[in-house]
Design an enzyme around this catalytic site. Sequence first.
Site, mmCIF file in Angstrom:
data_model
loop_
_atom_site.group_PDB
_atom_site.id
_atom_site.type_symbol
_atom_site.label_atom_id
_atom_site.label_comp_id
_atom_site.label_asym_id
_atom_site.label_seq_id
_atom_site.Cartn_x
_atom_site.Cartn_y
_atom_site.Cartn_z
ATOM 1 N N HIS A 46 5.313 2.289 -5.404
ATOM 2 C CA HIS A 46 4.691 2.513 -4.097
ATOM 3 C C HIS A 46 5.309 3.741 -3.422
ATOM 4 C CE1 HIS A 46 3.351 1.290 0.064
ATOM 5 N NE2 HIS A 46 4.476 1.905 0.373
ATOM 6 N N GLU A 47 6.633 3.837 -3.457
ATOM 7 C CA GLU A 47 7.302 4.976 -2.817
ATOM 8 C C GLU A 47 6.984 6.278 -3.536
ATOM 9 O OE1 GLU A 47 8.374 4.600 0.003
ATOM 10 O OE2 GLU A 47 8.509 2.421 0.047
ATOM 11 N N HIS B 36 3.726 7.594 -2.424
ATOM 12 C CA HIS B 36 3.858 8.380 -1.193
ATOM 13 C C HIS B 36 4.232 9.824 -1.523
ATOM 14 C CE1 HIS B 36 3.207 5.536 1.967
ATOM 15 N NE2 HIS B 36 4.222 4.747 1.649
ATOM 16 N N GLU C 68 -0.417 3.494 4.065
ATOM 17 C CA GLU C 68 0.204 2.407 3.324
ATOM 18 C C GLU C 68 -0.751 1.802 2.299
ATOM 19 O OE1 GLU C 68 3.328 1.601 3.211
ATOM 20 O OE2 GLU C 68 3.773 3.133 4.709
#
Length: 308
Positions: A130-131, A134, A197
Amino acid sequence: MNQFKTLIMLAVMTALFMGVGLMLGGRVGMILALIVAAGMNLFTYWNADKIVLRMHNAREVDARTAPEFYGLVQQLARKAGLPMPKVYIIDSPHPNAFATGRNPENAAVAATSGLLDILDRDEVEGVMAHELAHVRNRDTLIMTMTATIAGAISMLASYGYFFRGGGGRAGIAALVAVFIAPFAAMIVQMAISRTREYGADRGGAEISGKPEALATALAKLANGASKIHNPVVDRNPAAAQLYIVPALFGGARSLFSTHPDTGSRIAELEKMASVIDSGSAGSFGAGKTLGQEPARRGSALDPHGRDR
């Protein structure tokens, strides 16, 4: 598109900064605020990641000091087609993670020891994917600069009121600045971060190939973060939008949350899992409600270096 978002964010935050200067010091205050804002934007562009990491007392790790965690991030970065980011661990019981850096070539990812303690390896993999999403989406510059500049606006308003003091119109203007400026900065943060998100959740599930693991990680983290204080957010609420789940002690939720509802995010990941493997659709989410921590299987990683 993200470069356009960054320019819009900088323009709005600079306008807010100038507005506070106008209310506290008139035209001279506004001009000074513009000069300070221009310098701050330039400085923050190059140094925001360092500011955020120092704010958390993050320690950099490598293949020698944290082989499992570092190797996991290295494998995910390769799958995502990204340069290897710097990897940090934050010694804090608060379970959370974030990414920072102005571009993929200068990115860093960080997780707290609290996160590594409560998640198993697949869940940590989902969170770090997930990071990295980003990073790949170039969200990190927007996230980091918004957090640092919003914090500066809040501090300017507070210090301005303290030093300006007094009564009359000046005192009223300073009082308005104390409440309005941080609130306006929060609205900007909220507008930037909520849809971001969902995009990172989708990207993280694609990179790791394990949407169900990210879903269970979000449930555990939301539950844990609501029970353990985050001292960084206590000092600087603007930092809250950096994390994968809200850093709100007591599970507080509101219209102005910097994150979308965790339950909605889990539901979207469940849909992805059902597409990837229709035979297991719904199995990992059955009977689970938001805030109910799934059974703990123990972390596969060692954030405190006990095995070294």
